[in-house]
Design a protein around this motif. Sequence first.
Motif, short mmCIF file in Angstrom:
data_model
loop_
_atom_site.label_atom_id
_atom_site.label_comp_id
_atom_site.label_asym_id
_atom_site.label_seq_id
_atom_site.Cartn_x
_atom_site.Cartn_y
_atom_site.Cartn_z
N ARG A 32 3.60 11.76 -1.47
CA ARG A 32 4.43 10.25 -1.37
C ARG A 32 3.44 9.18 -1.52
NH1 ARG A 32 7.62 11.68 4.37
NH2 ARG A 32 5.67 12.36 4.58
N GLU A 33 3.78 8.07 -1.82
CA GLU A 33 2.89 7.19 -2.14
C GLU A 33 1.83 6.72 -1.15
OE1 GLU A 33 2.51 5.48 -4.59
OE2 GLU A 33 3.98 5.99 -6.09
N LYS A 34 2.17 7.08 0.22
CA LYS A 34 1.66 6.42 1.38
C LYS A 34 0.77 7.68 2.03
CE LYS A 34 3.94 2.23 2.41
NZ LYS A 34 4.66 1.46 3.34
N SER A 35 0.80 8.73 1.34
CA SER A 35 0.26 10.00 1.79
C SER A 35 -1.11 10.21 1.83
CB SER A 35 0.56 11.46 0.87
OG SER A 35 1.86 11.52 1.20
N HIS A 48 3.33 11.63 -7.82
CA HIS A 48 4.00 11.09 -6.79
C HIS A 48 5.58 11.17 -6.86
CE1 HIS A 48 0.48 8.57 -6.77
NE2 HIS A 48 0.60 8.55 -5.50
N ASP A 50 9.02 12.37 -3.93
CA ASP A 50 9.58 12.57 -2.45
C ASP A 50 10.75 13.33 -2.56
OD1 ASP A 50 11.21 11.97 0.11
OD2 ASP A 50 10.06 10.03 0.09
#
Length: 198
Positions: A32-35, A48, A50
């Motif tokens: 995910r983008e904020k991983s 990227h 989800d």
Amino acid sequence: MKILVAGATGKTGLRLMNELKSKGHSTVALVREKSDTSGLPKDTELRHGDLTDLQDDVCDGCAAVIFAAGSGGSTGPEMTEKVDRDGAQRLIDIAASAGLSRFVMLSSVGAEDPDPDSELGHYLQAKHEADERLKASGLSYAIVRPVSLTDDDGNREMAFGDDVDVKGKAARGDVAAVLAQAVDDPKWTNKVALMQSV
């Protein structure tokens, strides 16, 4: 082999990524983008996405998939369904459409016949439904069902199938080693197996 890994930044996933690298595989981490990707091997390709909203091209260029993701112990039934069941099933369908050579599923002891009244009943039902979708997909598959996980690296001494004590423990390092082996070992073709560390 180029392998897409779902759950690559998790406790088992990070160990798995290093196992795959040590075997010479090319790895693609579905993140995910904020991983937090700081623990991944340096040459890992990031893709990227989800699991609750996968794109049709998520498997492009890959030969195999390993599903080592999970919604986590602190999430409720809705997220368990979205990730452990629906996300896994969607990824299976995409992999089947793309004609991948192998799909390896990290499942769980108890997923073969979930007890709806058990503490983990909802989670095990979600895993069961994902496993069943994989078995019916037409993909070459391997389903690994470890007993209760520990955060240990393990010693690569493991028991499988009827030799497993369902109340035993499985070190995450050992689980990662099995997942990495199952992705291209003919002995794991269309195999479902309980496992534990010994």
